[in-house]
Enzyme design. Sequence first.
Site, PDB file in Angstrom:
ATOM      1  N   ARG A  15       1.021  -1.254  -0.042  1.00 28.23           N
ATOM      2  CA  ARG A  15      -0.014  -0.044   0.104  1.00 28.23           C
ATOM      3  C   ARG A  15       0.917   1.253  -0.012  1.00 28.23           C
ATOM      4  O   ARG A  15       2.061   1.207   0.216  1.00 28.23           O
ATOM      5  CB  ARG A  15      -0.846  -0.119   1.241  1.00 28.23           C
ATOM      6  CG  ARG A  15      -2.056  -0.860   1.133  1.00 28.23           C
ATOM      7  CD  ARG A  15      -2.836  -1.245   2.477  1.00 28.23           C
ATOM      8  NE  ARG A  15      -1.979  -1.807   3.525  1.00 28.23           N
ATOM      9  CZ  ARG A  15      -2.187  -1.973   4.857  1.00 28.23           C
ATOM     10  NH1 ARG A  15      -3.685  -1.623   5.218  1.00 28.23           N
ATOM     11  NH2 ARG A  15      -1.718  -2.588   5.502  1.00 28.23           N
ATOM     12  N   LYS A  75       1.511   1.839   7.327  1.00 24.22           N
ATOM     13  CA  LYS A  75       2.011   1.181   8.490  1.00 24.22           C
ATOM     14  C   LYS A  75       3.040   1.726   9.209  1.00 24.22           C
ATOM     15  O   LYS A  75       3.722   2.724   8.893  1.00 24.22           O
ATOM     16  CB  LYS A  75       2.675  -0.172   7.981  1.00 24.22           C
ATOM     17  CG  LYS A  75       1.497  -1.243   7.474  1.00 24.22           C
ATOM     18  CD  LYS A  75       0.150  -1.485   8.157  1.00 24.22           C
ATOM     19  CE  LYS A  75       0.806  -2.189   9.680  1.00 24.22           C
ATOM     20  NZ  LYS A  75      -0.526  -2.397  10.569  1.00 24.22           N
ATOM     21  N   TYR A  94      -0.800   4.054  10.669  1.00 24.40           N
ATOM     22  CA  TYR A  94      -1.152   3.563  11.560  1.00 24.40           C
ATOM     23  C   TYR A  94      -0.017   3.268  12.478  1.00 24.40           C
ATOM     24  O   TYR A  94       1.164   3.058  11.899  1.00 24.40           O
ATOM     25  CB  TYR A  94      -1.805   2.024  11.103  1.00 24.40           C
ATOM     26  CG  TYR A  94      -2.851   2.159  10.449  1.00 24.40           C
ATOM     27  CD1 TYR A  94      -3.990   2.449  10.852  1.00 24.40           C
ATOM     28  CD2 TYR A  94      -3.072   2.029   8.815  1.00 24.40           C
ATOM     29  CE1 TYR A  94      -5.379   2.522  10.287  1.00 24.40           C
ATOM     30  CE2 TYR A  94      -4.373   1.784   8.417  1.00 24.40           C
ATOM     31  CZ  TYR A  94      -5.476   2.177   8.793  1.00 24.40           C
ATOM     32  OH  TYR A  94      -6.773   2.327   8.246  1.00 24.40           O
ATOM     33  N   HIS A  96      -0.366   1.599  16.279  1.00 24.03           N
ATOM     34  CA  HIS A  96      -0.862   0.326  17.199  1.00 24.03           C
ATOM     35  C   HIS A  96       0.243   0.328  18.287  1.00 24.03           C
ATOM     36  O   HIS A  96       0.937  -0.668  18.202  1.00 24.03           O
ATOM     37  CB  HIS A  96      -0.855  -0.781  16.160  1.00 24.03           C
ATOM     38  CG  HIS A  96      -1.907  -0.823  15.259  1.00 24.03           C
ATOM     39  ND1 HIS A  96      -3.341  -0.918  15.527  1.00 24.03           N
ATOM     40  CD2 HIS A  96      -1.998  -0.849  13.945  1.00 24.03           C
ATOM     41  CE1 HIS A  96      -3.842  -0.956  14.347  1.00 24.03           C
ATOM     42  NE2 HIS A  96      -3.239  -0.805  13.421  1.00 24.03           N
ATOM     43  N   GLU A 118      -5.618   4.754  13.419  1.00 25.69           N
ATOM     44  CA  GLU A 118      -6.725   4.064  14.282  1.00 25.69           C
ATOM     45  C   GLU A 118      -7.328   4.562  15.591  1.00 25.69           C
ATOM     46  O   GLU A 118      -8.102   3.859  16.182  1.00 25.69           O
ATOM     47  CB  GLU A 118      -5.882   2.644  14.917  1.00 25.69           C
ATOM     48  CG  GLU A 118      -4.811   2.660  15.973  1.00 25.69           C
ATOM     49  CD  GLU A 118      -3.476   3.108  15.388  1.00 25.69           C
ATOM     50  OE1 GLU A 118      -2.688   2.903  16.240  1.00 25.69           O
ATOM     51  OE2 GLU A 118      -3.498   3.312  14.129  1.00 25.69           O
ATOM     52  N   ASP A 198     -20.940 -11.279  21.057  1.00 27.93           N
ATOM     53  CA  ASP A 198     -20.441  -9.682  21.484  1.00 27.93           C
ATOM     54  C   ASP A 198     -21.004  -9.498  22.564  1.00 27.93           C
ATOM     55  O   ASP A 198     -22.053 -10.109  22.863  1.00 27.93           O
ATOM     56  CB  ASP A 198     -20.935  -8.746  20.258  1.00 27.93           C
ATOM     57  CG  ASP A 198     -19.977  -7.441  20.461  1.00 27.93           C
ATOM     58  OD1 ASP A 198     -19.418  -7.065  19.375  1.00 27.93           O
ATOM     59  OD2 ASP A 198     -20.281  -6.696  21.334  1.00 27.93           O
ATOM     60  N   SER A 220     -21.618 -12.482  24.454  1.00 32.22           N
ATOM     61  CA  SER A 220     -20.331 -13.151  24.620  1.00 32.22           C
ATOM     62  C   SER A 220     -19.783 -13.128  26.086  1.00 32.22           C
ATOM     63  O   SER A 220     -20.257 -12.416  26.905  1.00 32.22           O
ATOM     64  CB  SER A 220     -19.196 -12.185  24.135  1.00 32.22           C
ATOM     65  OG  SER A 220     -18.117 -12.728  24.238  1.00 32.22           O
ATOM     66  N   VAL A 267      -7.601 -11.053  13.876  1.00 35.28           N
ATOM     67  CA  VAL A 267      -7.472  -9.966  13.031  1.00 35.28           C
ATOM     68  C   VAL A 267      -7.363  -8.855  13.932  1.00 35.28           C
ATOM     69  O   VAL A 267      -6.567  -7.619  13.738  1.00 35.28           O
ATOM     70  CB  VAL A 267      -9.134  -9.366  12.320  1.00 35.28           C
ATOM     71  CG1 VAL A 267      -8.948  -8.228  11.774  1.00 35.28           C
ATOM     72  CG2 VAL A 267      -9.429 -10.782  11.516  1.00 35.28           C
ATOM     73  N   ASP A 270      -2.724  -6.774  15.313  1.00 37.19           N
ATOM     74  CA  ASP A 270      -2.187  -5.574  15.333  1.00 37.19           C
ATOM     75  C   ASP A 270      -2.052  -4.757  16.920  1.00 37.19           C
ATOM     76  O   ASP A 270      -1.223  -4.024  17.167  1.00 37.19           O
ATOM     77  CB  ASP A 270      -2.790  -4.200  14.511  1.00 37.19           C
ATOM     78  CG  ASP A 270      -2.329  -4.514  12.967  1.00 37.19           C
ATOM     79  OD1 ASP A 270      -1.215  -4.695  12.845  1.00 37.19           O
ATOM     80  OD2 ASP A 270      -3.105  -4.129  12.182  1.00 37.19           O
ATOM     81  N   THR A 299      -0.056  -9.312  10.523  1.00 36.12           N
ATOM     82  CA  THR A 299      -0.097  -7.946  11.281  1.00 36.12           C
ATOM     83  C   THR A 299      -0.653  -6.837  10.212  1.00 36.12           C
ATOM     84  O   THR A 299      -1.128  -5.701  10.467  1.00 36.12           O
ATOM     85  CB  THR A 299       0.817  -7.268  12.011  1.00 36.12           C
ATOM     86  OG1 THR A 299       2.293  -7.416  11.206  1.00 36.12           O
ATOM     87  CG2 THR A 299       1.242  -8.145  13.162  1.00 36.12           C
ATOM     88  N   ASN A 300      -0.283  -7.305   8.911  1.00 42.19           N
ATOM     89  CA  ASN A 300      -1.068  -6.224   7.784  1.00 42.19           C
ATOM     90  C   ASN A 300      -1.761  -6.862   6.740  1.00 42.19           C
ATOM     91  O   ASN A 300      -1.480  -7.085   5.823  1.00 42.19           O
ATOM     92  CB  ASN A 300       0.059  -5.610   7.126  1.00 42.19           C
ATOM     93  CG  ASN A 300       1.124  -6.423   6.523  1.00 42.19           C
ATOM     94  OD1 ASN A 300       1.448  -7.568   6.883  1.00 42.19           O
ATOM     95  ND2 ASN A 300       1.846  -5.753   5.466  1.00 42.19           N
TER      96      ASN A 300
END
Length: 371
Positions: A15, A75, A94, A96, A118, A198, A220, A267, A270, A299-300
């Site tokens: 990207r 990233k 991003y 993280h 994020e 959830d 959840s 998912v 990150d 992680t990406n």
Amino acid sequence: MRIGVPKEIKNHEYRIGLVPAAVVELVKRGHEVWVEHDAGTSINLHDQDYQQAGARIVNDAEAIYADANMIVKVKEPQANECKMLQRGQILFAYLHLAPDPEQTRDLVASGASCIAYETVTDLRGRLPLLAPMSEVAGRLSIQIGAHCLEKSTGGSGVLLGGVPGVAPGKIVIIGGGVVGYNAARVAVGFGARVIVLDRNLEALGHLDELFGSQIETVYSSPDSIRRQLVDADLAIGSVLIPGAAAPKLVTREHLRQMQPGSVVVDVAIDQGGCFETSHPTTHDHPTFIEENIVHYCVTNMPGAVARTSAFALNQATLPFVLRLADDNLEALRKDEHLRRGLNVHRGLVTYEEVALAHGYDHVPPLQALQR
């Protein structure tokens, strides 16, 4: 302002921080854009495209980091990139940081103002710059999980959609937010049995309205997660606490009760991952097996579909890039939602969850911006 766009150097990251259309917008406003040579070639965005948009092509990242006022990336900067950052520069990418003490330390030492995609919010408290990549990752998670279930990749050999006379696979999605919704959407298309867990009853109600009997929604809890995982073929971890490390909702003991060859796609990796057994992987070596379960923890993830992801990301980030380019740090003072993205500023940690994670004093963003 001079905006620099270096080539991404993380493993299999194709990207790019700005696409040519975004460059046009910045140049129209009187800003300079410097793009590293061949930064977008892997997704068919060539130097000529950027030159026609008004950008200047430079030969190496060092020149960009040396002279740009703002660095726009995708990233998080790698260790050698952190060393090139300068005091007074703006980094927009991003980050993280909560599960990453080394990067936090390096960004603090750089003296730069580091804004994380994020943690930028909108008027409704959502995360508009995380959302497009969450959409991509959610949809991709089912595609990836289906592949990992194949015997040749270590999986159990289950076809998620089944065939006449053979039951479909079971997919458990932990977290009903943007990732979870998009994962469910694709999972339903596969013809699988889909369960979404959830703790947010409003989110579960919304999913129930959208999908009806095509999915099952479950509140959840540690016990409900355990019970749903026992016969799951594929589990998607899509839990998010903005800016903070992901909670470990799936334990090693949970995995021991699953069928061998089942697959988990984390998912949330990150932000440290929501499976106890997760650790970051790369597109070169995306999976590992732990407790007889195939783990995918790249992680990406959206980098696997880099062209789609780059354009989707730019649509979301461009208004904020324009604001920063026009007003510099004053944009942070004016806009509380953009200000929520400020994680590190001139040696100070300005995001509370990051400060708590790594033992720094937390300095509120407005206070930090006065220094």
